[in-house]
Design an enzyme around this catalytic site. Structure first.
Site, mmCIF file in Angstrom:
data_model
loop_
_atom_site.group_PDB
_atom_site.id
_atom_site.type_symbol
_atom_site.label_atom_id
_atom_site.label_comp_id
_atom_site.label_asym_id
_atom_site.label_seq_id
_atom_site.Cartn_x
_atom_site.Cartn_y
_atom_site.Cartn_z
ATOM 1 N N SER A 138 0.620 -1.299 0.140
ATOM 2 C CA SER A 138 -0.023 -0.051 0.129
ATOM 3 C C SER A 138 0.795 1.356 -0.109
ATOM 4 C CB SER A 138 -0.967 -0.424 1.485
ATOM 5 O OG SER A 138 -2.246 -0.653 1.239
ATOM 6 N N LYS A 179 -10.330 -4.177 10.918
ATOM 7 C CA LYS A 179 -11.252 -3.742 10.235
ATOM 8 C C LYS A 179 -12.285 -4.571 11.125
ATOM 9 C CE LYS A 179 -9.207 -5.479 5.520
ATOM 10 N NZ LYS A 179 -9.284 -6.102 4.667
ATOM 11 N N ASN A 230 -11.720 -0.991 6.270
ATOM 12 C CA ASN A 230 -10.401 -1.169 5.856
ATOM 13 C C ASN A 230 -10.339 0.737 5.721
ATOM 14 O OD1 ASN A 230 -12.475 -0.439 3.405
ATOM 15 N ND2 ASN A 230 -10.169 -1.498 1.916
ATOM 16 N N ASP A 258 -13.382 -2.844 -0.194
ATOM 17 C CA ASP A 258 -12.779 -3.315 -0.483
ATOM 18 C C ASP A 258 -13.538 -4.871 -1.330
ATOM 19 O OD1 ASP A 258 -10.185 -4.577 0.950
ATOM 20 O OD2 ASP A 258 -11.350 -4.959 2.666
ATOM 21 N N GLY A 306 -12.227 -18.793 4.870
ATOM 22 C CA GLY A 306 -11.868 -17.223 5.445
ATOM 23 C C GLY A 306 -13.603 -17.216 6.914
ATOM 24 N N GLY A 344 -13.220 -13.819 9.321
ATOM 25 C CA GLY A 344 -12.723 -12.678 9.046
ATOM 26 C C GLY A 344 -13.494 -11.050 8.712
ATOM 27 N N GLY A 345 -13.166 -10.007 8.555
ATOM 28 C CA GLY A 345 -13.530 -8.829 8.207
ATOM 29 C C GLY A 345 -13.447 -9.133 6.285
ATOM 30 N N TYR A 371 -1.862 -11.348 -1.575
ATOM 31 C CA TYR A 371 -0.867 -10.614 -2.589
ATOM 32 C C TYR A 371 0.318 -10.478 -2.698
ATOM 33 C CZ TYR A 371 -0.975 -6.016 0.144
ATOM 34 O OH TYR A 371 -1.100 -5.442 1.701
ATOM 35 N N GLY A 383 -4.508 -10.958 -6.355
ATOM 36 C CA GLY A 383 -4.893 -10.156 -5.283
ATOM 37 C C GLY A 383 -4.583 -8.665 -5.082
#
Length: 294
Positions: free
Chosen positions: A33, A82, A103, A119, A143, A145-146, A242, A263
Site C-alpha cells: 500500500s 477491520k 478498511n 474491499d 475464512g 473474518g473482515g 498479494y 490479489g
C-alpha cells in the site's frame, strides 16, 4: 537509465504542509500500500505521504486517537483490525454497516472519523469478466473474518449464485457471519461447512476464494486454506493474499488447470477508491502499476 532517475517520479519532497496517511494493521511489513499511494501522490503532485504502522490490538484505540490528533489525511485498516476499529469511529457508511468491517477511514471536515469499506468493490472488479460464468454457479469462501465479510457482501450483491459456502476453522464465527447477511440472502444460498466436510463443496464450486492470511509472506507462507489441492479445470481460484504474488494456493490451482486470480488487482482497486475519498481525485493507475513492477 540510472536507478535514481527511474525512482524520481515516485519521490516527493516532504514539507511542513505534507499530510499523513496511514495503514493500521499487524503485520504490515509485507504491505504494498505505501508503494501504491505514494506513487499516486507523487504523480499528481499531492503533498502527502503514506506509511504503514504496525499496531497491536491493545493499542488500536490509541492509534485511532492519533489519527484525530494529527489531522491525518486518512487511513487504511487491515488484518486483524477491520472489525475491531468499528467501535472507535464516529460513523459508518451503509456499505461498511452491511459488511460489519472497515478498511478505510475518512476524516470529515467537522473532525469526525467516517469508516467505509472499499474491499468489496475492489474484490469484485477482477471477477466482472467472469460474471456470466458465476451466475447460477457455486462458490466457496475460506475464512470468516473482515476480508471474508467483504467477499460475501460482494458476491451476494453482484451475482446470483446457486450456493455460497463459508469454510472456516471456527464454524460458530462463520455462522454469525452468515446470519448477519440474512437480509441480503432471501433465497438462502449462504451456508457454512467445517473444513473436514468441505470436499464436495470445493469440487462442485466454480469460484474458490481465500480470504484468510494463509499463504502470506512470513509465518503463513507455506500454508494454504485447501491442503488437499483438489482443484479442477474450469474453476476460478482467487487468493486475496498479494504478497507473495503467487501463493501455494494459486500454484497448486494452476498445476491442475484451474484459473488463478491473484490479489494485486483487488489491492489496487480498493486503494483507488480510498484514494479518491481522501483526495477527491481519481488514482492514476499507470504510475501505480509501474511502482509495483506490474
Amino acid at each position: 537509465m540510472a536507478l535514481v532517475d527511474r525512482l524520481r517520479p515516485h519521490v516527493m519532497t516532504l514539507a511542513a504542509r505534507t499530510r499523513l496517511a496511514l495503514l493500521l494493521g499487524d503485520p504490515v511489513a509485507h504491505s504494498r500500500s505505501p508503494a501504491i499511494h505514494n506513487a499516486a501522490f507523487a504523480a499528481l503532485g499531492i503533498e502527502a505521504v503514506y506509511l504503514a504502522a504496525r499496531v497491536e490490538a491493545s493499542h488500536l484505540g490509541d492509534a485511532v486517537a492519533g489519527l484525530r490528533a494529527l489531522g491525518a489525511l486518512g487511513a487504511n485498516v487491515t488484518i486483524p483490525h477491520k472489525q475491531a476499529i468499528v467501535g472507535h469511529l464516529d460513523a459508518l457508511t451503509p456499505v461498511a454497516e452491511a459488511i460489519g468491517a472497515v478498511n478505510t477511514v475518512v476524516p470529515q471536515p467537522d473532525g469526525t472519523l467516517l469508516g467505509t469499506n472499499t474491499d468489496a468493490a475492489g474484490f469484485f472488479e477482477p471477477l466482472r469478466p467472469h460474471a456470466g460464468t458465476l451466475s447460477g454457479a457455486e462458490a466457496v469462501v475460506f475464512g470468516a473474518g473482515g476480508a471474508a465479510r467483504a467477499v460475501v457482501y460482494a458476491l451476494l450483491t453482484e451475482v446470483r449464485l446457486a450456493r455460497l459456502t463459508l469454510v472456516a476453522r471456527s464454524p460458530a464465527k462463520a455462522e454469525r457471519l452468515a446470519q448477519s447477511f440474512a437480509a441480503l440472502d432471501p433465497n438462502g444460498v449462504l451456508h457454512v461447512a467445517e473444513p473436514t466436510h468441505a470436499d464436495d463443496y470445493v469440487r462442485d464450486a466454480t469460484l474458490l476464494v481465500n480470504a484468510t492470511p494463509l499463504g502470506m509472506h512470513g509465518a503463513h507462507e507455506a500454508a494454504t486454506p485447501w491442503p488437499a489441492a483438489d482443484f479442477r479445470s474450469g474453476q476460478l481460484v482467487y487468493d486475496l493474499v498479494y504478497a507473495p504474488a503467487e501463493t501455494r494456493f494459486l500454484r497448486e490451482a494452476a498445476a491442475r488447470d484451474a484459473t488463478p486470480l491473484g490479489g494485486l488487482a483487488m489491492l489496487v482497486g480498493q486503494a483507488a477508491e480510498a484514494f479518491q475519498l481522501w483526495t477527491g481525485q481519481p488514482m492514476p493507475l499507470p504510475p501505480v502499476y509501474r511502482a509495483l513492477g506490474a
